[in-house]
Design a protein around this motif. Structure first.
Motif, PDB file in Angstrom:
ATOM      1  N   ILE A 151       0.834  -1.202   0.000  1.00 16.78           N
ATOM      2  CA  ILE A 151       0.000   0.000   0.000  1.00 16.78           C
ATOM      3  C   ILE A 151       0.870   1.254   0.000  1.00 16.78           C
ATOM      4  CG2 ILE A 151      -1.656   1.345   1.361  1.00 16.78           C
ATOM      5  CD1 ILE A 151      -2.694  -1.482   2.387  1.00 16.78           C
ATOM      6  N   ARG A 152       1.846   1.287   0.867  1.00  8.18           N
ATOM      7  CA  ARG A 152       2.748   2.463   0.920  1.00  8.18           C
ATOM      8  C   ARG A 152       3.503   2.649  -0.393  1.00  8.18           C
ATOM      9  NH1 ARG A 152       3.636   0.361   6.218  1.00  8.18           N
ATOM     10  NH2 ARG A 152       2.627   1.720   7.753  1.00  8.18           N
ATOM     11  N   ARG A 153       3.986   1.548  -0.983  1.00  3.33           N
ATOM     12  CA  ARG A 153       4.697   1.645  -2.273  1.00  3.33           C
ATOM     13  C   ARG A 153       3.778   2.192  -3.359  1.00  3.33           C
ATOM     14  NH1 ARG A 153       6.853  -3.135  -0.756  1.00  3.33           N
ATOM     15  NH2 ARG A 153       5.547  -4.390  -2.131  1.00  3.33           N
ATOM     16  N   TYR A 154       2.557   1.677  -3.420  1.00  2.92           N
ATOM     17  CA  TYR A 154       1.637   2.115  -4.465  1.00  2.92           C
ATOM     18  C   TYR A 154       1.249   3.580  -4.290  1.00  2.92           C
ATOM     19  CZ  TYR A 154       0.924  -2.545  -6.502  1.00  2.92           C
ATOM     20  OH  TYR A 154       1.087  -3.739  -7.139  1.00  2.92           O
ATOM     21  N   ILE A 155       1.023   4.014  -3.071  1.00  3.46           N
ATOM     22  CA  ILE A 155       0.686   5.426  -2.856  1.00  3.46           C
ATOM     23  C   ILE A 155       1.871   6.315  -3.232  1.00  3.46           C
ATOM     24  CG2 ILE A 155       0.099   7.173  -1.122  1.00  3.46           C
ATOM     25  CD1 ILE A 155      -1.616   5.058   0.265  1.00  3.46           C
ATOM     26  N   ARG A 156       3.090   5.899  -2.902  1.00 11.71           N
ATOM     27  CA  ARG A 156       4.280   6.679  -3.261  1.00 11.71           C
ATOM     28  C   ARG A 156       4.445   6.706  -4.775  1.00 11.71           C
ATOM     29  NH1 ARG A 156       7.493  10.912  -2.816  1.00 11.71           N
ATOM     30  NH2 ARG A 156       5.803  11.193  -1.362  1.00 11.71           N
ATOM     31  N   MET A 157       4.222   5.569  -5.455  1.00 16.57           N
ATOM     32  CA  MET A 157       4.307   5.528  -6.917  1.00 16.57           C
ATOM     33  C   MET A 157       3.290   6.476  -7.540  1.00 16.57           C
ATOM     34  SD  MET A 157       4.694   1.412  -7.407  1.00 16.57           S
ATOM     35  CE  MET A 157       4.698   1.354  -9.176  1.00 16.57           C
ATOM     36  N   GLU A 158       2.093   6.490  -6.972  1.00 15.49           N
ATOM     37  CA  GLU A 158       1.062   7.387  -7.481  1.00 15.49           C
ATOM     38  C   GLU A 158       1.460   8.844  -7.278  1.00 15.49           C
ATOM     39  OE1 GLU A 158      -3.525   8.568  -6.533  1.00 15.49           O
ATOM     40  OE2 GLU A 158      -2.984   6.453  -6.285  1.00 15.49           O
ATOM     41  N   ALA A 159       1.994   9.165  -6.117  1.00 15.19           N
ATOM     42  CA  ALA A 159       2.417  10.542  -5.837  1.00 15.19           C
ATOM     43  C   ALA A 159       3.507  10.988  -6.810  1.00 15.19           C
ATOM     44  CB  ALA A 159       2.899  10.664  -4.389  1.00 15.19           C
ATOM     45  N   GLU A 160       4.508  10.155  -7.000  1.00 13.86           N
ATOM     46  CA  GLU A 160       5.612  10.510  -7.917  1.00 13.86           C
ATOM     47  C   GLU A 160       5.129  10.626  -9.356  1.00 13.86           C
ATOM     48  OE1 GLU A 160       8.631  11.448  -7.244  1.00 13.86           O
ATOM     49  OE2 GLU A 160       8.764  10.919  -5.133  1.00 13.86           O
ATOM     50  N   GLY A 161       4.267   9.703  -9.770  1.00 10.98           N
ATOM     51  CA  GLY A 161       3.728   9.766 -11.131  1.00 10.98           C
ATOM     52  C   GLY A 161       2.861  10.989 -11.340  1.00 10.98           C
ATOM     53  N   LEU A 162       2.067  11.325 -10.334  1.00 10.93           N
ATOM     54  CA  LEU A 162       1.233  12.524 -10.395  1.00 10.93           C
ATOM     55  C   LEU A 162       2.091  13.768 -10.525  1.00 10.93           C
ATOM     56  CD1 LEU A 162      -1.383  14.173 -10.090  1.00 10.93           C
ATOM     57  CD2 LEU A 162      -1.119  13.912  -7.608  1.00 10.93           C
ATOM     58  N   ARG A 163       3.139  13.850  -9.718  1.00 10.98           N
ATOM     59  CA  ARG A 163       4.033  15.008  -9.783  1.00 10.98           C
ATOM     60  C   ARG A 163       4.573  15.178 -11.193  1.00 10.98           C
ATOM     61  NH1 ARG A 163       8.972  15.553 -10.333  1.00 10.98           N
ATOM     62  NH2 ARG A 163       9.467  13.405  -9.794  1.00 10.98           N
ATOM     63  N   LYS A 164       5.080  14.113 -11.753  1.00 13.59           N
ATOM     64  CA  LYS A 164       5.673  14.173 -13.098  1.00 13.59           C
ATOM     65  C   LYS A 164       4.618  14.564 -14.149  1.00 13.59           C
ATOM     66  CE  LYS A 164       8.367  11.584 -16.394  1.00 13.59           C
ATOM     67  NZ  LYS A 164       8.771  10.288 -16.892  1.00 13.59           N
ATOM     68  N   ALA A 165       3.450  13.922 -14.093  1.00 15.22           N
ATOM     69  CA  ALA A 165       2.407  14.201 -15.092  1.00 15.22           C
ATOM     70  C   ALA A 165       1.892  15.643 -14.974  1.00 15.22           C
ATOM     71  CB  ALA A 165       1.261  13.204 -14.920  1.00 15.22           C
ATOM     72  N   ALA A 166       1.679  16.125 -13.762  1.00 13.38           N
ATOM     73  CA  ALA A 166       1.176  17.486 -13.570  1.00 13.38           C
ATOM     74  C   ALA A 166       2.207  18.516 -13.981  1.00 13.38           C
ATOM     75  CB  ALA A 166       0.751  17.698 -12.121  1.00 13.38           C
ATOM     76  N   GLU A 167       3.464  18.275 -13.644  1.00 13.85           N
ATOM     77  CA  GLU A 167       4.519  19.226 -14.031  1.00 13.85           C
ATOM     78  C   GLU A 167       4.691  19.259 -15.541  1.00 13.85           C
ATOM     79  OE1 GLU A 167       7.916  18.215 -11.592  1.00 13.85           O
ATOM     80  OE2 GLU A 167       7.037  19.178  -9.823  1.00 13.85           O
ATOM     81  N   GLU A 168       4.592  18.102 -16.198  1.00 18.70           N
ATOM     82  CA  GLU A 168       4.683  18.088 -17.663  1.00 18.70           C
ATOM     83  C   GLU A 168       3.513  18.840 -18.280  1.00 18.70           C
ATOM     84  OE1 GLU A 168       4.969  13.962 -18.794  1.00 18.70           O
ATOM     85  OE2 GLU A 168       7.081  13.832 -18.175  1.00 18.70           O
ATOM     86  N   ARG A 169       2.316  18.640 -17.745  1.00 15.42           N
ATOM     87  CA  ARG A 169       1.137  19.334 -18.270  1.00 15.42           C
ATOM     88  C   ARG A 169       1.262  20.844 -18.063  1.00 15.42           C
ATOM     89  NH1 ARG A 169      -4.966  17.538 -17.148  1.00 15.42           N
ATOM     90  NH2 ARG A 169      -4.194  15.744 -18.291  1.00 15.42           N
ATOM     91  N   ALA A 170       1.712  21.261 -16.867  1.00 16.35           N
ATOM     92  CA  ALA A 170       1.849  22.690 -16.571  1.00 16.35           C
ATOM     93  C   ALA A 170       2.915  23.325 -17.449  1.00 16.35           C
ATOM     94  CB  ALA A 170       2.187  22.911 -15.102  1.00 16.35           C
ATOM     95  N   GLY A 171       3.980  22.609 -17.731  1.00 15.10           N
ATOM     96  CA  GLY A 171       5.055  23.133 -18.569  1.00 15.10           C
ATOM     97  C   GLY A 171       4.673  23.229 -20.025  1.00 15.10           C
TER      98      GLY A 171
END
Length: 146
Positions: free
Chosen positions: A124-144
């Motif tokens: 559970i902790r790994r999956y939530i961390r993976m989601e957080a990191e993936g979200l960060r990358k996807a949102a930053e790419e979209r904003a850029g």
């Protein structure tokens, strides 16, 4: 008994952008390896009351019902596992400087919550961390890319 998991991450993008990425649940498999498939029959913006089936590696598919949605995220619940009720929160909080903090939460409640989370806490902790990191990358790419 309730068992809660939580992760936060700072994202170099406005909260509305991170919220849009999170609410496009059908796209999650493209930005987080913690989700392999999403079946969302509805089209258009994510809406309270709709159901979504999420398949994750090493886990059975879970049906989630959206309970709350706003510009910065959403919450949903699942009763897919006997003896357990899950509540998942996906929210972006504006930091006032063009960045946001995403908060991802997952609560387990019910008679089997403690037992299940003893066995699955690491995953559970790994999956939530993976989601957080993936979200960060996807949102930053979209904003850029605006």
């Amino acid at each position: 008994m309730t068992v809660d998991f939580r992760d936060t991450i700072t994202i170099a993008a406005p909260a509305a952008v991170a919220g849009d990425v999170m609410k496009a649940v059908q796209d999650w498999p493209s930005w987080t390896a913690s989700v392999s498939k999403v079946d969302r029959p509805a089209t258009g913006p994510l809406a309270a009351g709709e159901t979504v089936v999420v398949t994750q590696p090493r886990l059975r598919p879970s049906t989630w019902t959206v309970t709350r949605v706003d510009a910065h995220g959403f919450e949903w619940t699942s009763d897919s596992s006997p003896g357990i009720r899950n509540v998942g929160g996906h929210w972006a909080i504006d930091n006032g400087d063009g960045t946001c903090t995403a908060e991802l939460t997952l609560s387990f409640a019910g008679p089997l919550a403690r037992v299940v989370t003893l066995f699955y806490a690491g995953l559970i902790r790994r999956y939530i961390r993976m989601e957080a990191e993936g979200l960060r990358k996807a949102a930053e790419e979209r904003a850029g890319g605006r």
